[in-house]
Design a protein around this motif. Structure first.
Motif, PDB file in Angstrom:
ATOM      1  N   THR A 281       0.812  -1.226   0.000  1.00 46.47           N
ATOM      2  CA  THR A 281       0.000   0.000   0.000  1.00 46.47           C
ATOM      3  C   THR A 281       0.842   1.273   0.000  1.00 46.47           C
ATOM      4  O   THR A 281       0.358   2.332  -0.377  1.00 46.47           O
ATOM      5  N   PRO A 284       1.869   1.762  -4.368  1.00 46.85           N
ATOM      6  CA  PRO A 284       1.031   0.875  -5.207  1.00 46.85           C
ATOM      7  C   PRO A 284       1.440   0.846  -6.667  1.00 46.85           C
ATOM      8  O   PRO A 284       1.216  -0.153  -7.350  1.00 46.85           O
ATOM      9  N   LYS A 287       4.219  -1.986  -7.141  1.00 46.17           N
ATOM     10  CA  LYS A 287       3.959  -3.195  -6.367  1.00 46.17           C
ATOM     11  C   LYS A 287       4.744  -4.392  -6.898  1.00 46.17           C
ATOM     12  O   LYS A 287       5.336  -5.161  -6.124  1.00 46.17           O
TER      13      LYS A 287
END
Length: 339
Positions: A281, A284, A287
């Protein structure tokens, strides 16, 4: 010689292994012999029982053969340079060490004084070869970071050499800080980019979260190594080891210092687990890249532990007399052909 009982190590990550580990081992053996890093039978036997390829294959189990072979060649270069610093009389001569370090760094274009002549011989030649192979697989930003980490690593060895020469044991805080450089883990973690074909933007790589995870990985690998190798270092009269630093600082028995070192390592792994939960998070947009980094860091924590327990590098301690070098130690810091 003093002995310890190894503790129960905490490691929640599953083991991995690259399927071409045996081929990589043979490649690096041929490479090291071809570049005169390995010449004598005792050195070759030590290389085979050290099983460096099994470390690289645990850390980078999904990469291509070319990248894994280059990674293992580099790890082997580091380990053999480490032997020159740790296992020879050279490792107790800080002034001589300083000269060699300055000359070696010229290979990467780092000039730390006027009229410094580049180092000659197998160590310098193989560093140049490794550098040329790494360039096409990396960015200029990575290359600068790697060069900075190599300078820090070699400078930390100058510091350790001074400790050995004076017979000193450092205090805990200074040791932990210096160990992060002297363990060469900054360099090993740099190879994540090369082996896994990933690079993070500076603002993410240098973020507190990512740097904390890298530092925790660094500490875990180095501290577990200190536990596994403490008998060898005691036999060599080398007190630059977390177990021995804690023993002197807090008056522990040797086994008590081992337990304390293991508790510290467990705490680092648990903090790594906790911080890892924030990665998906926090950034993002990156990722996928960050998951590759995390997977490699987990593999380092697990792979180094498994390798350390199976390799004979730390458990086989060759007895020597004062003034005599170990039989496996090659003369690779100078060019023997020029003699």
């Amino acid at each position: 010689m003093q002995h310890i009982t190894l503790p129960t190590f905490y490691c929640p990550f599953p083991p991995e292994m690259h399927p071409q580990v045996a081929e990589v081992h043979q490649h690096t053996l041929n490479w090291a012999r071809g570049h005169r890093l390995l010449q004598r039978e005792a050195a070759i036997r030590r290389f085979n029982t050290s099983r460096f390829a099994w470390l690289a294959a645990r850390v980078h189990s999904r990469t291509n053969f070319e990248e894994l072979a280059l990674t293992n060649d580099f790890f082997t270069w580091l380990f053999m340079l480490d032997d020159q610093f740790d296992d020879s009389s050279f490792g107790r001569q800080p002034e001589r060490m300083h000269v060699v370090v300055d000359r070696l760094l010229t290979v990467l274009g780092i000039e730390r004084g006027a009229n410094i002549q580049p180092l000659q011989g197998p160590v310098a030649e193989t560093l140049q070869e490794l550098w040329e192979r790494a360039k096409p697989l990396t960015t200029v930003r990575w290359q600068q970071r790697f060069a900075d980490h190599l300078s820090d690593y070699l400078d930390a060895y100058i510091w350790e050499t001074g400790l050995r020469a004076r017979g000193e044991t450092p205090d805990v805080a200074i040791y932990i800080q210096k160990r992060q450089d002297a363990g060469a883990m900054h360099l090993a973690l740099d190879y994540i980019d090369l082996a896994e074909h990933v690079e993070l933007p500076p603002e993410i790589y240098e973020s507190t979260l990512v740097q904390s995870l890298l530092l925790l990985t660094n500490n875990v690998v180095c501290w577990q190594n200190d536990i596994v190798s403490v008998e060898k270092e005691l036999a060599h009269g080398d007190f630059s080891n977390l177990v021995l630093v804690l023993q002197k600082a807090y008056g522990y028995t040797l086994q008590g210092a081992v337990a304390c070192s293991n508790d510290m390592t467990t705490s680092e792994i648990k903090l790594f687990e906790h911080l890892s939960e924030f990665v998906p998070t926090a950034f993002p947009d990156y990722k996928q890249e960050l998951e590759k980094y995390l997977a490699s860091m987990r593999a380092w924590i697990r792979g180094n532990l498994d390798w350390s327990l199976e390799s004979y590098r730390f458990s086989e301690i060759e007895p020597t007399v004062e003034g005599q070098e170990p039989s496996y130690l090659e003369s690779i810091l100078q060019d023997d052909r020029a003699v």
